[in-house]
Write an enzyme that holds these catalytic residues in place. Structure first.
Site, short mmCIF file in Angstrom:
data_model
loop_
_atom_site.label_atom_id
_atom_site.label_comp_id
_atom_site.label_asym_id
_atom_site.label_seq_id
_atom_site.Cartn_x
_atom_site.Cartn_y
_atom_site.Cartn_z
N GLY B 15 0.84 -1.24 -0.03
CA GLY B 15 -0.12 -0.01 -0.09
C GLY B 15 0.97 1.14 -0.02
O GLY B 15 0.57 2.14 0.54
N ASN B 17 1.59 3.38 -1.95
CA ASN B 17 1.28 4.73 -2.66
C ASN B 17 0.28 5.37 -1.83
O ASN B 17 -0.12 6.49 -2.36
CB ASN B 17 0.70 4.36 -3.93
N THR B 85 -8.24 -1.81 8.12
CA THR B 85 -9.27 -2.01 8.74
C THR B 85 -10.10 -3.37 7.98
O THR B 85 -9.62 -3.72 6.82
CB THR B 85 -10.40 -0.87 8.86
N PRO B 111 -5.66 -1.51 15.08
CA PRO B 111 -6.54 -0.47 14.71
C PRO B 111 -6.20 0.89 14.85
O PRO B 111 -6.55 2.05 14.10
CB PRO B 111 -7.99 -0.56 15.26
N HIS B 140 -12.57 16.30 16.29
CA HIS B 140 -11.96 16.17 14.94
C HIS B 140 -12.40 17.20 14.44
O HIS B 140 -13.10 18.06 14.27
CB HIS B 140 -12.51 14.92 14.47
N LYS B 144 -15.04 14.84 9.19
CA LYS B 144 -15.27 13.39 9.43
C LYS B 144 -16.86 13.22 9.42
O LYS B 144 -17.63 13.93 9.82
CB LYS B 144 -14.93 13.25 11.02
N GLY B 150 -14.46 5.94 15.86
CA GLY B 150 -14.09 4.48 16.37
C GLY B 150 -13.09 4.45 17.54
O GLY B 150 -13.54 3.64 18.58
#
Lengths: 256, 256, 256, 256
Positions: B15, B17, B85, B111, B140, B144, B150
């Site tokens: 992953g 990139n 996830t 996580p 946040h 979002k 979470g």
């Protein structure tokens, strides 16, 4: 900050047996520029005020008696500083009519005497037109029955009025999936969150956010004593503000 | 804190990139005890991992591909550190079966790789049995889509489990008059409040209150870089933890 | 909050290759009421400004060149918004003389364009006359070479001036046994504490304390982007403020 | 959290007329699993303890008398929970010798009974090995004579020991130009800042910073009542911990 007077201000405290009143008695007694001439409790005759020669009353009684107390003071040309709640629009209008006939007498009715709290609310409103986002968190002891607090509601109203005047859009919020209540309640479009925690007294944070920055205005009331500097400031300034003033911010040199 | 090894750990990043993956590539390259031997993007064959001689993979891909990636690693005896996830109970069970046949291979599925966040949640749970009241505020950026976060949900669950084990009653709350949402949402009986503010990244406070005192545990993530020390800690320790570990706290020396 | 004009403001950015200048280029391009007509880097001729028809310059260059840049702008009747440091009393005096001959041209020189920071300092000074105690904590990344920060020094000076004007005594402090440095440094009698912490950017708290209460004014700069709303506010208002203005607070509707 | 016992714990409070002792008398009386059997003030004979049948003493006296009090308790097989200061290495060694002859008797000597404070210090030490930077800010009322506070010194020592054990380098700090005191004082290499503010009681923040993240552990003591849950926890657990325990954290289920 205190006036230098050869003659001390003669003060009567009404509601002297209540918790706030008892603090006020101590504060007036300790102030070098004041003299406590009467301390009235429930059932005492208002004539004690005039008999003692008071020039100022501090009313920290109950909603049922505050109106009669203040009207009595005004009718006798005595300035009044009032922390009791219960002054609705009708009562305020009646008081203004009465004051019109006593143009040299001043009355200050303040829902909140904590200087820091009054300043924080005024600053929050003033700053809110410069930030995209604004939310309020108020934190209190868990024995409080209402949420949000009255101070938080008033702060939100002040902020909303300022942002509306500046034609600002609502704060951004992309929330599409919410567990009910997570985003708090809304007061005039401003989000308010109420925390209840053992050990706390009365606390409030206004959070303002813009690109890459945050401004936080926090006030903590640890103790009932925090109201006394505001009460004394009221007594010191009420004579210079004849007529009715609502809110201690009217006496603070905020320039806005 | 780093292992002193003559031979560096040979790491492949999957992953590479993506935004997190690109950070991981930089972090592995900068780590004195690691060597980046492969960086795979979408569509690259997993054979590149074995061809490069990688002994560790860091999987920061997408839910659709993470399971195949990790199973490939385990089948080749390569340790895996996973931030993607999508690992539900079925996938985890399947992975454990596979690991049973590779008893020397370790997999960490986390996580959350922000050390401070993991520590704050663990401390909050541990402390929560010593305080009458506990509430969570998470803050946040306003883009979002879910509220609460979470991380806040997981923190509340950890706290609730700890308090239930200690047979603690719910926190005190005398609220009888509430503007809907003021008191936040409830996760397993714990109140959670979600603030959304332009300028913020990802922040969380756990407030614990008892008679006359408050304990506040706050974590601020200012930047994606905050996850990299946790990823590197995972790589450094995964070989010493064969089998499946879920949650970075399993590698921290918390003693609980 | 933006002016609604049929014709956009024509802006030249000087120092466009620097970090702040590059942000300003992006910000001007994104502003619906502005048009970027020139972006000058080191070595570019100032004639590009006039050739492009700029009515406003934003100077984010270096102390060595800012004076010549601004004088060039004023001589051509172009308003200037300046974030570069190095404007000592001599340079300012020279600039004011020049501006006397160009009575319709405005210059804003602002050491700090973060709106929240400017507001926090102004609020702190205003509030400081109502509290016995005031101290400042500033917190920055650990690569900063000076302590305390320039912003903290200026905030302390503003506070000290306000308290001196109100004839307030120094804050109470019973310390008789101090490990050297524990109580911070003193700027004009105000205690300032400097924290240096990896992960931080630029943060400041002003703590004000009175009987039973505390007022905290905190500003967080997470990102260079935080300066751009202030730069744009400067461009939008500089024409309405002919002559020299030092400090963005001169343009904010603070009423004080 | 409380033990369910048919027979309440019989407790004597020593120093019952002091401020802390008076709080302890109230707390023991209010505890459903305890019975206050004696409350001794200055000049009272220690024989009152045994005459009353106390099985536990809570010593909140003065450095001059605490040693004799505790030794008396141990000699009579009575468990002791001690909040008085003045226990130097010599006294502790003497007490351990005495306890060797009373293997079923427990003594807890705790410099700090605020659970939140003890937890915050333990968490701070534990977390400090995962962050590049750590600094402490302690905030107290302005009548305090020493800076930094004893709790801050102990917290710094715990952190320094943990970081030394993990062979961590000092926190980064590029400061080359400092106004004397700005960067605080140093305790075992850890920077500590002391704020003194009217209205405060006793507060402490430990700030931990790493790449892109910050962890903040804050404890607020608003009131002497905050010590009582810790005192009661001590009484409830001292019998299960024979011998000498220094520090309440020895009784907390921290696992480290």
């Amino acid at each position: 900050m205190t006036e230098q007077l050869s003659d001390p201000k003669l003060v009567a405290v009404l509601g002297a047996n209540g918790r706030m009143g008892a603090e006020a008695v101590k504060a007036v007694e300790a102030a070098p520029d004041m003299k406590l001439v009467a301390a009235l409790g429930r059932g005492d005759s208002l004539d004690k005020i005039t008999a003692a020669g008071a020039r100022y009353v501090v009313d920290l009684t109950v909603p049922e008696s505050t109106e009669a107390n203040v009207r009595f003071a005004v009718e006798h040309g005595i300035h009044a500083v009032v922390g009791t709640t219960g002054w609705d629009a009708d009562r305020l209008a009646g008081l203004e009519s009465l004051l019109a006939g006593h143009p040299e007498t001043g009355v200050l009715i303040a829902p909140n005497f904590a200087l820091g709290s009054v300043l924080a609310s005024a600053f929050a409103a003033k700053a809110s037109r410069y930030f995209e986002s604004v939310e309020i968190i108020e934190l209190h002891h868990p024995d409080k029955v209402d949420a949000p607090s009255g101070t938080a509601v008033r702060t939100a109203q002040l902020i909303a009025a300022e942002r509306n005047a500046a034609e600002m859009p609502p704060g951004p919020d992309a929330t599409t999936s919410e567990l009910a209540g997570a985003r708090g309640c809304e007061v005039d479009g401003i989000r308010v969150h109420s925390v209840r925690l053992r050990g706390l007294v009365a606390h409030q944070e206004v959070l303002l956010g813009g690109s890459g920055e945050q401004l936080t205005l926090r006030h903590d009331s640890f103790d009932r004593a925090s109201f006394m500097p505001g009460v004394l400031l009221g007594v010191r300034n009420v004579a210079a503000h004849p007529g009715l003033t609502v809110g201690l911010d009217g006496y603070l040199d905020l320039g806005f």
